[in-house]
Structures are given as structure tokens and as C-alpha cells.
Design an enzyme around this catalytic site. Structure first.
Site, PDB file in Angstrom:
ATOM      1  N   SER A  47       0.802  -1.223   0.000  1.00 15.21           N
ATOM      2  CA  SER A  47       0.000   0.000   0.000  1.00 15.21           C
ATOM      3  C   SER A  47       0.834   1.273   0.000  1.00 15.21           C
ATOM      4  O   SER A  47       0.322   2.347  -0.340  1.00 15.21           O
ATOM      5  CB  SER A  47      -0.941   0.012   1.208  1.00 15.21           C
TER       6      SER A  47
ATOM      7  N   HIS B 147      -0.696   4.593   6.846  1.00 14.41           N
ATOM      8  CA  HIS B 147      -0.026   5.200   5.695  1.00 14.41           C
ATOM      9  C   HIS B 147       0.280   6.667   5.960  1.00 14.41           C
ATOM     10  O   HIS B 147      -0.348   7.300   6.802  1.00 14.41           O
ATOM     11  CB  HIS B 147      -0.917   5.055   4.455  1.00 14.41           C
TER      12      HIS B 147
ATOM     13  N   ASP C 138      -3.760   7.816   7.927  1.00 20.15           N
ATOM     14  CA  ASP C 138      -4.855   6.992   8.442  1.00 20.15           C
ATOM     15  C   ASP C 138      -4.418   6.001   9.515  1.00 20.15           C
ATOM     16  O   ASP C 138      -5.146   5.057   9.816  1.00 20.15           O
ATOM     17  CB  ASP C 138      -5.533   6.242   7.289  1.00 20.15           C
TER      18      ASP C 138
END
Length: 394
Positions: A51, A356, A353
Site C-alpha cells: 500500500s 499510511h 490513516d
């Protein structure tokens, strides 16, 4: 104003200037170009990862719905990135005058002329742990390349948004993966000794195998990121196991970061070995861990506040993270319906978040990567075609 500085900095990054940060704004300084190899003028990047560099792959691959406030700071809409805006890979593409990479799994509107992004959120190096593991991503790349070759051999309009067949051997190959393997190991209640002695060697073995395979397929220009400080993520600090609860002076979990450093040292050694084995390849190892840890440790100097708290989350300080109600999700908490929304000014947050980094933090990280000060050899991604530069030890 900060967006303006970002735009100017990226233009200069691609040229003959380096820069540093003073508060929240970049200050530009002349680079010593006499000691650095010239730009490679890459026309394509093929990226593999999780991610940290997923530009929409998981959302496309699983048909997920991405919601605001993700993407709000730059795109003004969700794009499948787990961020309020751009990722490090986006900034690196911009610095090398390339468009952002389309996810390989996105079937509509993709432009692959300048490469493709195989990274997917949640991915691991270990093939048995996740759907889109690194071996699967490399298999996807092989199929992508084979299809490109086949389509060009037949001619026709289908090749419009595809890279030229000769681009693969000259492209830049970037990797940023491994953090989820370590995180999963801790979540599986393995001891630190088990993680260091069993899990990490397995990860390194598989990652080495995939790097060698890409080389055998013609890849020659590599930028390999090590993994960031897992112990500084809000999610880690909220879910930390009691026997691993020791924190350092900056509030980060010591055991988790120690495991990351063990992985990073082994990865660095692999890059050195592959560099010696494949003398015609450029293999640049980038110390992302040091960049991110220094950002967190010195957050106030760069204009950030509460570096261990998520901007988009729920729960309030110190971490503003609740695993059952992640960014943009709505749910019931203590009998009330609540939504995990974003903070008023994401540019002051390191963490977007809880897992990240924010766009502003990613810009800072990308600027350090482009400086080559955290790379071995001391090459920026845009210079990673030079196979035998003088090695700068860190």
C-alpha cells in the site's frame, strides 16, 4: 502555498538542484553535479510493492469502493491510494518527468506507455500470506510484457496505450515491500526471536529470488526500498502486545522497529551481493527507514504536529486510530453512529490513516530519496542506470 512549493521543488528535482526543508517549506541548494552521474532519462517505471506505493491496484482488483476523504488534498476524489493525495512513487514519477503509474489491475482508463504499477495494498513477499504477493506481481509483469510483445507483433490500434517493446530492458524497476510480512508475524503472536530467525530469512530468500528472476528477464535498473519503522505507526501502537510494549524516546515500539532493522540489514546485504554478482546491473538500496524515522523524531522542525496520530481516524489523541473504524468508515461505537473523518489540516500530519503517510509526509520522503543521501550507491532513482559508481557507505 505548500502545494506551490511542492510543484516548484519537483521541477528542480529533475534538474541540477537539490533541496532541503526549513520548517514546512523546501529550501533549494545547488547540487554538486561534478560528483554525481548524469540522469538516465528513464521513459518507464515498473513498480512492485504494497500500500505504500499502490496507486489503485487493490481497489481495482477486488472491486472495492474508495471513499473521500482519501484523495482530497490533490485529486479531490478517491483514487484507490491510501492517502489524502500523492504517494512517494507519484512524486518520484513527477521528478523524472513521467506520468503517475496506472495500476496493472485497472481495466478502464489506464495508460501503460510509461510503465505499470503492480503494487497492491496488503501485499506481502510471502506468497501464501496474501492474494497479490510479490511472486504474483512478478507473474503479472511477465504476462503484461508477453502480451505487449504479442500485440506489437500483430500491429494495430490496441498498442496505443502500451509501452514500446524495447522499453522493458531500459526501464527502472522499483520495489517497496516487506512491511506487511513483519506486521503479520507480530499479529500471529510469534516471538521476536522467531521473527528474526525464521520469518525474516524466509522473506529475504523470496525477495532475493524475485530480484534475480527480474534480472534474468532483462531488468537491469533497480531501486529497492527497505521497510519503514513499523513501530511508529499508530495502528501498531494501538494494537501492541503487552510483552512488546517498550517504547523509545519518540514513542515508537522498540521490538517492532528492531525487527524492521534486522530485515533492512539483510536486505542491504542482498543488494550488495547482487551488485557484485550482476556487474551490468544498477541496484540502488534506499534507506526509507532512516528517512521516515527522522521525520517522526523531528516532526516539529518540518511543521508537523502529533506525528504518532492519524489525521483520518477515530479515537482522539494520542493515536486517533480505531481498527474497527478506519478512515472514511462509518459504524457504531458505544451505541452511536460515527464516521472516521479527516483532520482540518492534513499538511500538519505525518500519518494519514494510522497505517499510511500523508501527502505532505510523502513529499518529504520523496525529496530525501531523490537527494541520494540515503542511498547505496549514492544515486537518485533518476540516476539508477549507472552500474559501477563509487559506493558511498552509510
Amino acid at each position: 502555498m505548500r502545494t506551490f512549493f511542492m510543484a516548484v521543488a519537483l521541477i528542480l528535482l529533475a534538474g541540477s538542484l537539490d533541496f532541503k526543508f526549513e520548517g514546512a517549506s523546501p529550501i533549494f541548494i545547488a547540487a554538486d553535479s561534478s560528483s554525481k552521474p548524469g540522469a538516465c532519462n528513464f521513459t518507464a517505471i515498473f513498480n512492485f510493492g504494497d500500500s505504500n506505493s499502490d496507486t489503485g491496484g487493490l481497489v481495482a482488483g477486488l472491486g472495492l469502493r474508495s471513499l473521500l476523504p482519501n484523495g482530497e488534498s490533490f485529486f479531490q476524489k478517491p483514487t484507490g491510494r491510501y492517502c489524502d493525495g500523492r504517494l512517494v512513487i507519484d512524486f518520484l514519477c513527477e521528478a523524472m518527468n513521467l506520468t503517475s503509474l496506472s495500476p496493472y489491475l485497472e481495466s478502464v482508463g489506464s495508460d501503460f506507455r510509461h510503465g505499470s504499477n503492480f503494487a497492491c495494498a496488503g501485499s506481502t513477499v510471502n506468497q501464501s500470506a496474501t492474494t497479490f504477493s510479490l511472486p504474483v506481481q512478478v507473474n503479472q509483469f511477465n504476462r503484461f510484457r508477453a502480451r505487449v510483445m504479442d500485440i506489437f507483433s500483430q500491429g494495430g490500434p490496441a498498442s496505443v496505450n502500451l509501452p514500446q517493446p524495447d522499453i522493458f530492458d531500459k526501464a527502472l524497476y522499483t520495489l517497496d515491500i516487506g512491511q506487511n510480512d513483519i506486521s503479520h508475524a507480530f499479529s500471529s503472536n510469534l516471538t521476536e526471536i522467531q521473527i528474526n530467525n525464521v520469518v525474516i530469512p524466509q522473506i529475504i530468500k523470496e525477495l532475493t529470488s524475485q530480484l534475480k528472476y527480474l534480472y534474468q528477464q532483462g531488468a537491469r535498473n533497480f531501486v529497492v526500498h527497505n521497510t519503514g519503522p513499523l513501530g511508529c505507526l499508530p495502528r501498531t501502537l494501538v494494537d501492541i502486545r503487552s510483552e512488546l510494549s517498550e517504547l523509545d524516546e519518540h514513542g515508537c515500539a522498540v521490538a517492532y522497529n528492531r525487527a524492521c532493522q534486522t530485515f533492512n540489514l539483510k536486505l542491504k546485504n542482498v543488494c550488495q551481493q547482487l551488485r557484485a554478482q550482476f556487474s551490468d546491473a544498477a541496484i540502488v538500496y534506499v534507506d526509507i527507514y532512516s528517512i521516515k524515522y527522522a521525520l517522526i523524531a523531528n516532526a516539529s522542525q518540518y511543521g508537523f504536529e502529533h506525528p504518532l496520530a492519524a489525521c483520518c481516524g477515530y479515537g482522539g489523541l494520542p493515536y486517533n486510530y480505531y481498527d474497527k473504524l478506519r478512515c472514511a468508515e462509518t459504524g457504531a461505537v458505544n451505541g452511536s453512529t460515527v464516521t472516521a473523518g479527516a483532520c482540518k489540516d492534513p499538511t500538519k500530519s505525518v500519518s494519514w490513516d494510522g497505517i499510511h503517510y500523508s501527502e505532505t509526509a510523502n513529499f518529504h520522503i520523496a525529496s530525501q530519496v531523490m537527494s541520494a543521501d540515503f542511498s547505496e550507491p549514492a544515486l537518485s532513482p533518476g540516476q539508477a542506470c549507472h552500474s559501477n559508481p563509487e559506493i558511498k557507505q552509510h
